[in-house]
Design a protein around this motif. Structure first.
Motif, PDB file in Angstrom:
ATOM      1  N   THR A   1      -8.530   2.707  -3.639  1.00 23.39           N
ATOM      2  CA  THR A   1      -7.859   2.360  -2.373  1.00 23.39           C
ATOM      3  C   THR A   1      -7.625   3.633  -1.541  1.00 23.39           C
ATOM      4  OG1 THR A   1      -5.727   2.452  -3.554  1.00 23.39           O
ATOM      5  CG2 THR A   1      -6.687   0.281  -3.229  1.00 23.39           C
TER       6      THR A   1
ATOM      7  N   TYR B   1       0.524   4.075   1.179  1.00 23.33           N
ATOM      8  CA  TYR B   1       1.938   4.464   1.179  1.00 23.33           C
ATOM      9  C   TYR B   1       2.156   5.934   0.828  1.00 23.33           C
ATOM     10  CZ  TYR B   1       3.256  -0.374   1.779  1.00 23.33           C
ATOM     11  OH  TYR B   1       3.416  -1.630   2.288  1.00 23.33           O
TER      12      TYR B   1
ATOM     13  N   ALA C   1      -4.973   2.207  -6.919  1.00 27.54           N
ATOM     14  CA  ALA C   1      -4.610   3.573  -6.509  1.00 27.54           C
ATOM     15  C   ALA C   1      -4.920   4.617  -7.593  1.00 27.54           C
ATOM     16  CB  ALA C   1      -3.151   3.623  -6.081  1.00 27.54           C
TER      17      ALA C   1
ATOM     18  N   CYS D   1      -3.382   5.941  -1.746  1.00 28.66           N
ATOM     19  CA  CYS D   1      -2.770   4.668  -1.341  1.00 28.66           C
ATOM     20  C   CYS D   1      -2.213   4.834   0.067  1.00 28.66           C
ATOM     21  CB  CYS D   1      -1.647   4.316  -2.324  1.00 28.66           C
ATOM     22  SG  CYS D   1      -0.489   3.076  -1.703  1.00 28.66           S
TER      23      CYS D   1
ATOM     24  N   CYS E   1       3.406  -3.079  -8.382  1.00 29.55           N
ATOM     25  CA  CYS E   1       3.049  -1.982  -7.468  1.00 29.55           C
ATOM     26  C   CYS E   1       3.915  -0.761  -7.775  1.00 29.55           C
ATOM     27  CB  CYS E   1       3.253  -2.416  -6.015  1.00 29.55           C
ATOM     28  SG  CYS E   1       3.217  -1.026  -4.866  1.00 29.55           S
ATOM     29  N   PRO E   2       3.277   0.367  -8.115  1.00 27.11           N
ATOM     30  CA  PRO E   2       4.053   1.524  -8.554  1.00 27.11           C
ATOM     31  C   PRO E   2       4.554   2.398  -7.416  1.00 27.11           C
ATOM     32  CG  PRO E   2       1.738   2.027  -8.716  1.00 27.11           C
ATOM     33  CD  PRO E   2       1.841   0.632  -8.160  1.00 27.11           C
ATOM     34  N   VAL E   3       4.260   2.000  -6.172  1.00 25.24           N
ATOM     35  CA  VAL E   3       4.503   2.927  -5.074  1.00 25.24           C
ATOM     36  C   VAL E   3       5.975   3.332  -4.995  1.00 25.24           C
ATOM     37  CG1 VAL E   3       4.832   1.292  -3.138  1.00 25.24           C
ATOM     38  CG2 VAL E   3       3.739   3.450  -2.761  1.00 25.24           C
TER      39      VAL E   3
ATOM     40  N   CYS F   1      -2.908  -1.501  -9.917  1.00 24.21           N
ATOM     41  CA  CYS F   1      -3.741  -1.629  -8.720  1.00 24.21           C
ATOM     42  C   CYS F   1      -4.821  -0.570  -8.754  1.00 24.21           C
ATOM     43  CB  CYS F   1      -2.882  -1.432  -7.477  1.00 24.21           C
ATOM     44  SG  CYS F   1      -2.206   0.234  -7.398  1.00 24.21           S
TER      45      CYS F   1
END
Ligand code: SF4
Ligand code: SF4
Length: 481
Positions: A357, A371, A352, A369, A423-425, A350
Motif C-alpha cells: 500500500t 496514514y 502496509a 501507508c 489496522c495497526p496504524v 493489511c
C-alpha cells in the motif's frame, strides 16, 4: 485417508460455538470451521470421551462415529502425532519479493477544499497553506517504480488521492492518457481509482471515468445535519448539497460509486441511519471507518471527538443484523466475510508491512501507508532511490511491530487469523507519542479489537449455514452433517 492405528488427539486450540442444536468447531491456529446443523450434544459427548493420549480409527466400531472422526480430523480438530506440533501459518509474501498486487496511493494534491474537523493532514507535514501539488515527473516516475516492482501478470491499483486529487486532475489525465490503453510488459495491468470529496467536478470527468473504468470512493458522514458538522468547506460553508449534486451527475451517467463515513462521537449513534442514507444516495458500498485520533504531525485529537468503541461495534452489528443493507454492501462487514472465504489466513492486518500500500507524497517521498505520510520515522524511501525498496529495514520493523505474535492480546485469540490484529496504524502512531493518554491508547486498541470479537462470531454462523445449504443443494444424495 485415516491410518487405522494412528492416535488422534484433541487440538489444544479448540474453539466451540453453540446455539441450541447447532455447533461450530475449529482450531484457531488453523481455522477450518466444522459446522453441525444438529446433533451438537452427540459431538460434544464424543469429544469429551477422547482420552488424553488420543483415539484411533480402529477403536471405533460404530460407522457413524467413524464418519465423525474422519470429519474432525479433516478439519484439524483432532490431530495425529506429527500434526500436534505443526507450526502456525507462515507469511505468504516475503519481503524482497515482487508483490502480485500493489495499491499505490498518489497524493496528487496536498491541498484540500474541505476543512474536516478530524482531518488527518497536519498543518506542518502537509503544508496546507502552500497548496502543494504533485508534478508530472514525480507521478510518472512513481508509476514506473511500482510497475517495476510488480510481479509478472500483477495488478497495480493506482489510487488518485490527496488532499483533494480533483484539484490536480490535469495530472491524473496525463497518467490516464499514457497508461489507460497501454499494453504493459509481462502481462501487468493498471486499474485506476479516485478517492475524492467530490466538492468540485472538473469538466470531462464523467468521460474520463467511463473511458478508463475508474472506481470511485467519496466521503459522506451521514445526512446533511451530520455531514456538515464534520466536513465543512474550507471557508466554513456546508458541503453536503454540492457533493450530493455531483453524486447525482454520477448516478445519471450510470457510474457506480462507494460512500464512506468517518465515525466520530457525533455520528456513532446514527450508524444504521448512515448506512441507509449511503444506499439511498446510490452508493454500492457503505463504508464505516472509525476516526484516527492522530494527525500526520503526530498531534493527538481531543478524546471528546472519539466514538465509544462499544457504540461503534453495536452500530455495525445492528446495521448487519437488521439488514439495513446486504452484508456485502457494508464495510468492514464485507471484508470480514471475505476472510472466511479464504479460510482465515491473516498473518498481518493489511498490506502496509508487506509494502503493498505505498503512498507517494507530492515531493516523491514514499510511505508504506496513507496514514504515515509526513512522519519522518515512517518514511520508506523516495521515488529517486535506486535500491530495492522491498529490502528496506522499515518494512522489516513494521512486520515485527504489527505481527500477530508480537501483540499483547492476539497470540491466543481465537479470531486472530480472521482479524489479523486489526489496522495497526493507531498502535504504530501512538506507541512513541508522549501526548497519547491511557484513554487514547485504550481507544486505539478497542476500536479495532472489539468489532472483531463481536462480529466475527456472528458472521461465522452465517457463513457456516450458507456453506451447509450449498452443500445440501450440490450433493442432495450425500449425507450432510
Ligand atoms: S480480535 Fe483483538 S485480540 Fe483478537 S486478533 Fe483481533 S485485535 Fe487481536
Ligand atoms: S495500516 Fe491501517 S490504514 Fe494503513 S494500510 Fe494498514 S489497514 Fe490500511
Amino acid at each position: 485417508m485415516l491410518i487405522q492405528s494412528e492416535k488422534y488427539r484433541l487440538s489444544k486450540a479448540l474453539v466451540s460455538l453453540k446455539k441450541e442444536e447447532e455447533a461450530i468447531f475449529f482450531d484457531y491456529n488453523f481455522p477450518n470451521p466444522l459446522y453441525f446443523s444438529r446433533g451438537k450434544q452427540i459431538v460434544e459427548e464424543f469429544l469429551a470421551k477422547i482420552p488424553p493420549d488420543g483415539i484411533s480409527f480402529g477403536e471405533i466400531l460404530n460407522p457413524d462415529y467413524q464418519i465423525l472422526l474422519e470429519l474432525l480430523v479433516q478439519h484439524g480438530i483432532l490431530l495425529s502425532g506429527e500434526n500436534l506440533s505443526r507450526q502456525t501459518k507462515s507469511c505468504s509474501h516475503e519481503c524482497g519479493s515482487s508483490p502480485g498486487e500493489i495499491n499505490c496511493y498518489l497524493l496528487l494534491s496536498q491541498y484540500c477544499n474541505l476543512a474536516c474537523v478530524y482531518c488527518f493532514n497536519g498543518d506542518e507535514s502537509y503544508s496546507r497553506m502552500e497548496k502543494k501539488i504533485m508534478t508530472q515527473e514525480i507521478a510518472f516516475q512513481s508509476v514506473e517504480l511500482f510497475l517495476k516492482h510488480l510481479a509478472p501478470q500483477g495488478h497495480l491499483n493506482l489510487i488518485f488521492f490527496g488532499g483533494e486529487p480533483l484539484l490536480n486532475w490535469d495530472l491524473a489525465r496525463l497518467l490516464l492518457k499514457h497508461y489507460g490503453n497501454k499494453e504493459l510488459p509481462d502481462g501487468k495491468k493498471i486499474h485506476f481509482h479516485l478517492t475524492s470529496n467530490l466538492l468540485v467536478f472538473p469538466d470531462g470527468l464523467v468521460e474520463d471515468i467511463k473511458r478508463y473504468d475508474i472506481t470511485i470512493l467519496c466521503d459522506v458522514d451521514g445526512p446533511a445535519s451530520l455531514h456538515n458538522q464534520t466536513r465543512p468547506c474550507a471557508g466554513g460553508f456546508p458541503s453536503y448539497d454540492r457533493i450530493c449534486r455531483n453524486l447525482e451527475v454520477l448516478q445519471k451517467n450510470a457510474i457506480p460509486y462507494s460512500l464512506r463515513a468517518t465515525i466520530t462521537k457525533s455520528n456513532v449513534h446514527a450508524i444504521e441511519e448512515i448506512v441507509a442514507h449511503h444506499i439511498a444516495l446510490g452508493s454500492n458500498v457503505s463504508s464505516l471507518v472509525a476516526i484516527n485520533p492522530i494527525t500526520s504531525d503526530e498531534t493527538v485529537l481531543p478524546v471528546s471527538m472519539l466514538p465509544d468503541p462499544k457504540d461503534f461495534t453495536k452500530g455495525l452489528l445492528q446495521a448487519y443484523q437488521k439488514k439495513i443493507a446486504p452484508a456485502n454492501q457494508i464495510f468492514p462487514i464485507n471484508q470480514m466475510m471475505e476472510t472466511f472465504k479464504i479460510g482465515g489466513t491473516m498473518q498481518f492486518p493489511c498490506g502496509a508491512p508487506q509494502g503493498t500500500t505505498p503512498t507517494v507524497d507530492v515531493n516523491g517521498d514514499i510511505y508504506p501507508c496513507i496514514y504515515f505520510v509526513g512522519i519522518s520515522r515512517l518514511k520508506w524511501g523516495t521515488i529517486y532511490d535506486t535500491g530495492n525498496l522491498y529490502q528496506s529495514p522499515l518494512l522489516g520493523s513494521l512486520k515485527s511491530e504489527t505481527s500477530l505474535s508480537n501483540q499483547e492480546n492476539c497470540p491466543t485469540c481465537p479470531w486472530k487469523y480472521f482479524c489479523g490484529g486489526g489496522c495497526p496504524v493507531k498502535r504504530v502512531l501512538i506507541q512513541a507519542n508522549p501526548q497519547a493518554s491511557e484513554e487514547i491508547k485504550r481507544y486505539c486498541h478497542e476500536i479495532t479489537c472489539l468489532p472483531s470479537k463481536v462480529i466475527f462470531p456472528e458472521l461465522i454462523w452465517e457463513f457456516s449455514r450458507s456453506q451447509h445449504k450449498k452443500n445440501i443443494q450440490n450433493a442432495p444424495h450425500e449425507i450432510c452433517h
